[in-house]
Motif scaffolding. Structure first.
Motif, PDB file in Angstrom:
ATOM      1  N   LEU A  32       0.806  -1.226   0.000  1.00 35.96           N
ATOM      2  CA  LEU A  32       0.000   0.000   0.000  1.00 35.96           C
ATOM      3  C   LEU A  32       0.842   1.280   0.000  1.00 35.96           C
ATOM      4  N   PRO A  33       1.921   1.369   0.778  1.00 32.40           N
ATOM      5  CA  PRO A  33       2.743   2.585   0.696  1.00 32.40           C
ATOM      6  C   PRO A  33       3.347   2.795  -0.700  1.00 32.40           C
ATOM      7  N   VAL A  34       3.663   1.716  -1.391  1.00 32.98           N
ATOM      8  CA  VAL A  34       4.185   1.819  -2.754  1.00 32.98           C
ATOM      9  C   VAL A  34       3.103   2.378  -3.670  1.00 32.98           C
ATOM     10  N   LEU A  35       1.881   1.868  -3.530  1.00 30.16           N
ATOM     11  CA  LEU A  35       0.773   2.366  -4.355  1.00 30.16           C
ATOM     12  C   LEU A  35       0.487   3.832  -4.061  1.00 30.16           C
ATOM     13  N   ASP A  36       0.576   4.228  -2.789  1.00 26.79           N
ATOM     14  CA  ASP A  36       0.389   5.635  -2.430  1.00 26.79           C
ATOM     15  C   ASP A  36       1.446   6.514  -3.103  1.00 26.79           C
ATOM     16  N   ALA A  37       2.703   6.047  -3.105  1.00 24.06           N
ATOM     17  CA  ALA A  37       3.791   6.808  -3.733  1.00 24.06           C
ATOM     18  C   ALA A  37       3.570   6.916  -5.240  1.00 24.06           C
ATOM     19  N   VAL A  38       3.088   5.850  -5.856  1.00 23.24           N
ATOM     20  CA  VAL A  38       2.805   5.876  -7.296  1.00 23.24           C
ATOM     21  C   VAL A  38       1.686   6.876  -7.588  1.00 23.24           C
ATOM     22  N   ASP A  39       0.624   6.858  -6.780  1.00 26.30           N
ATOM     23  CA  ASP A  39      -0.470   7.817  -6.970  1.00 26.30           C
ATOM     24  C   ASP A  39       0.030   9.254  -6.842  1.00 26.30           C
ATOM     25  N   GLU A  40       0.889   9.499  -5.855  1.00 25.00           N
ATOM     26  CA  GLU A  40       1.446  10.841  -5.659  1.00 25.00           C
ATOM     27  C   GLU A  40       2.297  11.245  -6.859  1.00 25.00           C
ATOM     28  N   ALA A  41       3.099  10.323  -7.363  1.00 22.89           N
ATOM     29  CA  ALA A  41       3.927  10.615  -8.536  1.00 22.89           C
ATOM     30  C   ALA A  41       3.058  10.921  -9.751  1.00 22.89           C
ATOM     31  N   ARG A  42       1.957  10.200  -9.910  1.00 17.69           N
ATOM     32  CA  ARG A  42       1.046  10.479 -11.035  1.00 17.69           C
ATOM     33  C   ARG A  42       0.417  11.862 -10.910  1.00 17.69           C
ATOM     34  N   ARG A  43       0.042  12.236  -9.678  1.00 12.03           N
ATOM     35  CA  ARG A  43      -0.550  13.572  -9.482  1.00 12.03           C
ATOM     36  C   ARG A  43       0.419  14.683  -9.883  1.00 12.03           C
ATOM     37  N   HIS A  44       1.721  14.416  -9.708  1.00 11.67           N
ATOM     38  CA  HIS A  44       2.743  15.415 -10.055  1.00 11.67           C
ATOM     39  C   HIS A  44       3.331  15.169 -11.447  1.00 11.67           C
ATOM     40  N   HIS A  45       2.728  14.261 -12.205  1.00 14.40           N
ATOM     41  CA  HIS A  45       3.174  13.937 -13.566  1.00 14.40           C
ATOM     42  C   HIS A  45       4.633  13.489 -13.578  1.00 14.40           C
ATOM     43  N   ASP A  46       5.040  12.714 -12.566  1.00 10.78           N
ATOM     44  CA  ASP A  46       6.417  12.228 -12.472  1.00 10.78           C
ATOM     45  C   ASP A  46       6.551  10.764 -12.876  1.00 10.78           C
ATOM     46  N   VAL A  47       5.577  10.209 -13.577  1.00 10.21           N
ATOM     47  CA  VAL A  47       5.647   8.813 -14.008  1.00 10.21           C
ATOM     48  C   VAL A  47       5.983   8.822 -15.491  1.00 10.21           C
ATOM     49  N   ALA A  48       7.231   8.466 -15.804  1.00  4.68           N
ATOM     50  CA  ALA A  48       7.678   8.479 -17.199  1.00  4.68           C
ATOM     51  C   ALA A  48       8.830   7.491 -17.371  1.00  4.68           C
ATOM     52  N   GLY A  49       9.107   7.153 -18.611  1.00  2.00           N
ATOM     53  CA  GLY A  49      10.251   6.308 -18.946  1.00  2.00           C
ATOM     54  C   GLY A  49      10.198   4.935 -18.301  1.00  2.00           C
ATOM     55  N   GLY A  50      11.345   4.523 -17.785  1.00  2.74           N
ATOM     56  CA  GLY A  50      11.460   3.207 -17.165  1.00  2.74           C
ATOM     57  C   GLY A  50      10.575   3.062 -15.945  1.00  2.74           C
ATOM     58  N   PHE A  51      10.414   4.147 -15.188  1.00  6.65           N
ATOM     59  CA  PHE A  51       9.551   4.108 -14.008  1.00  6.65           C
ATOM     60  C   PHE A  51       8.109   3.806 -14.406  1.00  6.65           C
ATOM     61  N   GLU A  52       7.676   4.359 -15.532  1.00  7.86           N
ATOM     62  CA  GLU A  52       6.314   4.108 -16.012  1.00  7.86           C
ATOM     63  C   GLU A  52       6.128   2.631 -16.346  1.00  7.86           C
ATOM     64  N   GLN A  53       7.133   2.009 -16.923  1.00  9.23           N
ATOM     65  CA  GLN A  53       7.055   0.581 -17.240  1.00  9.23           C
ATOM     66  C   GLN A  53       6.933  -0.254 -15.972  1.00  9.23           C
ATOM     67  N   VAL A  54       7.717   0.098 -14.965  1.00  7.94           N
ATOM     68  CA  VAL A  54       7.653  -0.619 -13.688  1.00  7.94           C
ATOM     69  C   VAL A  54       6.273  -0.454 -13.061  1.00  7.94           C
ATOM     70  N   VAL A  55       5.747   0.760 -13.074  1.00  6.56           N
ATOM     71  CA  VAL A  55       4.422   1.033 -12.516  1.00  6.56           C
ATOM     72  C   VAL A  55       3.361   0.227 -13.248  1.00  6.56           C
ATOM     73  N   ASN A  56       3.425   0.192 -14.566  1.00  2.65           N
ATOM     74  CA  ASN A  56       2.440  -0.563 -15.345  1.00  2.65           C
ATOM     75  C   ASN A  56       2.506  -2.056 -15.040  1.00  2.65           C
ATOM     76  N   LEU A  57       3.701  -2.602 -14.912  1.00  5.64           N
ATOM     77  CA  LEU A  57       3.844  -4.018 -14.561  1.00  5.64           C
ATOM     78  C   LEU A  57       3.300  -4.302 -13.170  1.00  5.64           C
ATOM     79  N   LEU A  58       3.635  -3.438 -12.228  1.00  6.23           N
ATOM     80  CA  LEU A  58       3.156  -3.601 -10.854  1.00  6.23           C
ATOM     81  C   LEU A  58       1.631  -3.574 -10.812  1.00  6.23           C
ATOM     82  N   GLU A  59       1.038  -2.587 -11.464  1.00  6.20           N
ATOM     83  CA  GLU A  59      -0.418  -2.478 -11.452  1.00  6.20           C
ATOM     84  C   GLU A  59      -1.070  -3.660 -12.161  1.00  6.20           C
ATOM     85  N   GLY A  60      -0.454  -4.148 -13.214  1.00  6.36           N
ATOM     86  CA  GLY A  60      -0.982  -5.326 -13.905  1.00  6.36           C
ATOM     87  C   GLY A  60      -0.990  -6.559 -13.007  1.00  6.36           C
ATOM     88  N   GLN A  61       0.089  -6.750 -12.276  1.00 11.27           N
ATOM     89  CA  GLN A  61       0.160  -7.897 -11.367  1.00 11.27           C
ATOM     90  C   GLN A  61      -0.817  -7.752 -10.208  1.00 11.27           C
TER      91      GLN A  61
END
Length: 127
Positions: A32-61
């Motif tokens: 849950l803390p990881v998901l909270d950090a991802v949500d915060e990063a999305r709110r600040h438009h900080d999800v891009a590049g390799g980090f975006e791929q990791v986020v997409n894989l995590l959310e898919g799983q």
């Protein structure tokens, strides 16, 4: 003898499902803390590049584990599923409601992983 064996098999199956549900809930609670950090990063438009791929894989799983978000603005307050961050009195509501969700809650099946953190608005106390 066969009836006893069938009963034993059913009980073992139920226990395995129960243990599996608890294990999934434990893993998701830890994430849950990881998901909270991802949500915060999305709110600040900080999800891009390799980090975006990791986020997409995590959310898919995580989708495969079927966690459900809980707590929406306007929900009636429920102490079993909400954590109060602040309370405000007003004559405009009949009962305690949650106009603002500060952090969504999560559940998986019957397991509440985390209550939603909310602001509560309720009627003033009686005379």
């Amino acid at each position: 003898m066969k009836d006893e064996y069938d009963s034993f098999r059913r009980r073992v199956r139920r226990e395995r499902r129960s243990v599996g549900g608890v294990a999934v809930a434990d893993v998701l609670t830890g994430l849950l803390p990881v998901l909270d950090a991802v949500d915060e990063a999305r709110r600040h438009h900080d999800v891009a590049g390799g980090f975006e791929q990791v986020v997409n894989l995590l959310e898919g799983q995580l989708t495969a584990l079927r966690p459900e978000s809980s707590g929406a603005p306007g929900d009636p307050f429920g102490p079993a599923r909400h954590e109060v961050a602040s309370y405000r009195c007003t004559d405009q509501v009949e009962g305690p409601t949650c106009p603002v969700v500060l952090r969504p809650g999560h559940r998986v099946g019957e397991h509440l992983l985390r209550p939603a953190e909310v602001e509560v608005t309720g009627p003033p106390a009686g005379p």
